[in-house]
Structures are given as structure tokens and as C-alpha cells.
Write a protein that holds these residues in place. Structure first.
Motif, short mmCIF file in Angstrom:
data_model
loop_
_atom_site.label_atom_id
_atom_site.label_comp_id
_atom_site.label_asym_id
_atom_site.label_seq_id
_atom_site.Cartn_x
_atom_site.Cartn_y
_atom_site.Cartn_z
N TYR A 1 29.81 -13.48 -6.68
CA TYR A 1 29.50 -14.66 -5.88
C TYR A 1 29.34 -15.90 -6.76
N LYS B 1 29.54 -22.46 1.38
CA LYS B 1 29.55 -21.24 0.57
C LYS B 1 28.15 -20.65 0.44
N ASN C 1 26.24 -18.09 -10.34
CA ASN C 1 26.32 -16.77 -9.73
C ASN C 1 25.22 -16.69 -8.68
N LEU C 2 25.59 -16.80 -7.41
CA LEU C 2 24.60 -16.78 -6.34
C LEU C 2 23.83 -15.47 -6.28
N ASP C 3 24.39 -14.39 -6.79
CA ASP C 3 23.67 -13.11 -6.83
C ASP C 3 22.40 -13.20 -7.69
N GLU D 1 27.10 -19.09 3.84
CA GLU D 1 27.78 -17.81 4.03
C GLU D 1 27.17 -16.73 3.13
N TYR D 2 26.88 -17.10 1.90
CA TYR D 2 26.27 -16.12 0.99
C TYR D 2 24.93 -15.63 1.54
N PHE E 1 35.04 -13.87 -3.83
CA PHE E 1 33.81 -13.26 -3.31
C PHE E 1 33.89 -11.75 -3.19
N ASN F 1 25.51 -13.42 4.66
CA ASN F 1 26.12 -12.14 4.35
C ASN F 1 25.21 -11.23 3.52
N THR F 2 24.41 -11.82 2.66
CA THR F 2 23.56 -11.04 1.78
C THR F 2 22.23 -10.65 2.40
#
Length: 140
Positions: free
Chosen positions: A73, A127, A87-89, A130-131, A69, A134-135
Motif C-alpha cells: 500500500y 487512496k 507505506n499506508l500499512d 479506500e485503504y 495495491f 478495505n483494511t
């Protein structure tokens, strides 16, 4: 820096910037699918028909998931008996269902929804939580 790869698929040659690919699906039968950037065309590669390109894809998946991370992501999510590497982004929206806790998001360049349940897929679920926190700063 771009990560360009030449892939042979259905009698055509594609030159694809893998850094723009947002998701891969690794199926139980060994096939790997990804969707071309900016369109919904799936490319499906398997080791029996195209070992060289298949290995290029697996090498890239290993590369991005090994970064952790800190750099990106990318997460592995088990969904409908397949392993998705996402890719979570690249995800632009998440839907949380408070009554059962499920999280839904849609893969870019595809119409495929991914639905994560906190009971059946706790690691991937955590996950994604959290993403999002945090984002965006929002708690789901």
C-alpha cells in the motif's frame, strides 16, 4: 525478503533494511529524506553530494510504487510542496474531520503529521479512504 542497502551519510555508513522504512520525502530541490526504522533520525540524500546512494533510493521507490495495491500500500502524496511516498500499512491511526473532510495521520519514526484535503489533493485523499475502508472496514 529484506532489501538491505548501504548508505553513506554524514561521514557514517548505514546499512538499512528498506523494507522497514515507512516513508520517503522527495523535495522539489531533489533531496530525498527517509527516517531510519525504530527511531526518528532523518537521512537526507541529494544527487549532488551522493549520486550512487540517491539512485539506490529512487530505484527502491520506483520498485515499491510499481507493485500496486495487490502487493503493498505504497502511495504518493503531494503535501506541503513535497512528494511523500508512504507505506499506508505502517500507519497506525487516521483522524477524520467531518466538518471539512480532512484526514490526518502521522508518519512512523517521525513526528510529522500528513494532512490530506479532499479538495486540494483528491487522488491521494481517495487512496487513503479506500485503504482505510478495505483494511479496517470503517468508512471515513
Amino acid at each position: 525478503m529484506a532489501y538491505w542497502v548501504k548508505i553513506h551519510y554524514e561521514r557514517n555508513e548505514y546499512v538499512v533494511n528498506f523494507e522497514r522504512v515507512t516513508a520517503f520525502c522527495h523535495e522539489r530541490n531533489g533531496r530525498v529524506t527517509f527516517w531510519l526504522p525504530d527511531c526518528a533520525i532523518p537521512i537526507v540524500v541529494n544527487s549532488q553530494n551522493n549520486l550512487e546512494d540517491y539512485q539506490k533510493i529512487l530505484d527502491y521507490i520506483q520498485h515499491v510504487t510499481a507493485l500496486g495495491f495487490e502487493k503493498s500500500y505504497w502511495v504518493k502524496i503531494l503535501y506541503e510542496r513535497n512528494e511523500y511516498i508512504i507505506n499506508l500499512d505502517s500507519i497506525s491511526s487516521f483522524c477524520h474531520e467531518p466538518n471539512n473532510g480532512r484526514i490526518t495521520f502521522w508518519l512512523p519514526n517521525s513526528t510529522l503529521p500528513i494532512i490530506i484535503n479532499p479538495v486540494s489533493n483528491p487522488d491521494s485523499y481517495q487512496k487513503v479512504l479506500e485503504y482505510v475502508q478495505n483494511t479496517t472496514g470503517y468508512l471515513l
